[in-house]
Design a protein around this motif. Structure first.
Motif, mmCIF file in Angstrom:
data_model
loop_
_atom_site.group_PDB
_atom_site.id
_atom_site.type_symbol
_atom_site.label_atom_id
_atom_site.label_comp_id
_atom_site.label_asym_id
_atom_site.label_seq_id
_atom_site.Cartn_x
_atom_site.Cartn_y
_atom_site.Cartn_z
ATOM 1 N N SER A 1 -38.195 44.862 4.494
ATOM 2 C CA SER A 1 -38.131 43.811 3.572
ATOM 3 C C SER A 1 -38.541 42.531 4.097
ATOM 4 C CB SER A 1 -36.835 43.679 2.833
ATOM 5 O OG SER A 1 -36.604 42.826 1.883
ATOM 6 N N LYS A 2 -37.853 42.095 5.173
ATOM 7 C CA LYS A 2 -38.134 40.849 5.878
ATOM 8 C C LYS A 2 -39.652 40.533 6.117
ATOM 9 C CE LYS A 2 -35.841 37.220 8.235
ATOM 10 N NZ LYS A 2 -34.599 36.667 8.830
ATOM 11 N N MET A 3 -40.103 41.898 6.851
ATOM 12 C CA MET A 3 -41.540 41.774 7.331
ATOM 13 C C MET A 3 -42.538 41.762 6.185
ATOM 14 S SD MET A 3 -42.449 42.558 10.633
ATOM 15 C CE MET A 3 -44.058 43.239 10.673
ATOM 16 N N ALA A 4 -42.325 42.349 5.135
ATOM 17 C CA ALA A 4 -43.068 42.196 3.882
ATOM 18 C C ALA A 4 -42.884 40.539 3.357
ATOM 19 C CB ALA A 4 -42.602 43.181 2.703
ATOM 20 N N GLU A 5 -41.705 40.271 3.378
ATOM 21 C CA GLU A 5 -41.449 38.632 2.984
ATOM 22 C C GLU A 5 -42.295 37.659 3.825
ATOM 23 O OE1 GLU A 5 -37.945 35.486 2.925
ATOM 24 O OE2 GLU A 5 -37.424 37.663 2.687
ATOM 25 N N LEU A 6 -42.507 38.004 5.001
ATOM 26 C CA LEU A 6 -43.351 37.098 6.029
ATOM 27 C C LEU A 6 -44.674 37.398 5.649
ATOM 28 C CD1 LEU A 6 -43.337 35.245 8.647
ATOM 29 C CD2 LEU A 6 -43.460 37.529 9.849
ATOM 30 N N ILE A 7 -45.083 38.432 5.569
ATOM 31 C CA ILE A 7 -46.582 38.710 5.473
ATOM 32 C C ILE A 7 -47.237 38.311 4.150
ATOM 33 C CG2 ILE A 7 -48.163 40.870 4.844
ATOM 34 C CD1 ILE A 7 -46.668 42.433 7.260
ATOM 35 N N ASN A 8 -46.366 38.151 3.162
ATOM 36 C CA ASN A 8 -46.568 37.651 1.884
ATOM 37 C C ASN A 8 -46.338 36.263 1.693
ATOM 38 O OD1 ASN A 8 -47.390 40.117 0.747
ATOM 39 N ND2 ASN A 8 -45.592 40.902 0.318
ATOM 40 N N ASP A 9 -45.739 35.356 2.730
ATOM 41 C CA ASP A 9 -45.345 33.890 2.416
ATOM 42 C C ASP A 9 -46.652 33.058 2.139
ATOM 43 O OD1 ASP A 9 -46.539 33.468 5.123
ATOM 44 O OD2 ASP A 9 -44.796 33.107 6.067
ATOM 45 N N GLY A 10 -47.752 33.502 2.101
ATOM 46 C CA GLY A 10 -48.907 32.525 1.833
ATOM 47 C C GLY A 10 -49.084 31.489 3.321
#
Length: 236
Positions: A210-219
């Motif tokens: 979840s945290k990896m996806a959040e990082l990748i999607n942070d723009g």
């Protein structure tokens, strides 16, 4: 809106599966990179049951350089919109011995998989990623040696991978190549790689994915960065 397509290597289990799941749930089309058909198809089925768009899987065997080239050609043909490569697949090496007792064969094998294979796949997919203004994310550990956890073969292979990231990031910037590359250290995580070790300070695959996806999607642009989700710390 341009579709988002990602290839996650080693995505049939562990951290790779967690990353694939949470990227998929956030709107990415996920290509599973795996070595074994049965495990890959099982992961694809589980992800599809969660509502993740999984157009297929690709055979990724990091010790097979010719096979990696074939995999890249398959991705180019089937998924020309690929814009994200997550280099997650790897082997642990022998984590039960200290540096002085590490076998040369173990060093060689771990470097061959975690560094040479990862580089070969990245190189083969780079033209496609460049066309799509893509990104490369490496799942790794710090090059700096922790006094609390330092298996030689594994750490050496990831230090080489970190050097690859740093060199490529510098050259992408110097040559105005529209590709972003950065590295992420998930921190202590309970997976098969470490024998499902679970100690104070360890996190589970769901949390890390979840945290990896959040990082990748942070723009944000993370070109050349080494990002620690959960640093290795001494537990009292």
């Amino acid at each position: 809106m341009k579709e988002k397509i990602v290839l996650v290597t080693g995505a049939n289990k562990g951290i790779g599966y967690g990353i694939a799941k949470h990227l998929g749930l956030s709107g990415w089309k996920v290509i599973i990179g795996a070595r074994h058909q049965e495990r890959a198809e099982k992961a694809v089925g589980k992800l599809k049951a969660l509502g993740v768009d999984v157009p297929g899987w690709v055979n990724i065997e990091l010790t097979d350089l010719a096979g990696l080239q074939q995999a890249a050609e398959e991705v180019n043909g089937k998924y020309p919109g690929l814009s994200l490569l997550v280099n997650n697949a790897g082997i642990p090496g022998d984590m039960s011995v200290d540096g002085g007792h590490t076998e040369i064969s173990d060093i060689r094998e771990t470097l061959e998989v975690n560094f040479v294979g990862t580089f070969a796949l990245t190189k083969a997919l780079l033209p496609l990623l460049e066309r799509n203004n893509g990104r490369i994310v490496n799942v790794t550990v710090p090059s700096e040696i922790s006094p609390y956890w330092h298996p030689l073969a594994y750490v050496a292979s990831k230090a080489a991978q970190n050097a690859m990231m740093g060199v490529m990031a510098t050259e992408f910037q110097q040559n105005n190549i529209p590709v972003e590359i950065f590295s992420v250290h998930p921190g202590p995580t309970t997976t098969d790689l470490n024998g499902n070790m679970s100690l104070p300070g360890f996190h589970d695959i769901e949390t890390v994915g979840s945290k990896m996806a959040e990082l990748i999607n942070d723009g944000n642009n993370h070109q050349g960065e080494f990002i620690e989700l959960y640093p290795i710390v001494k537990e009292d």
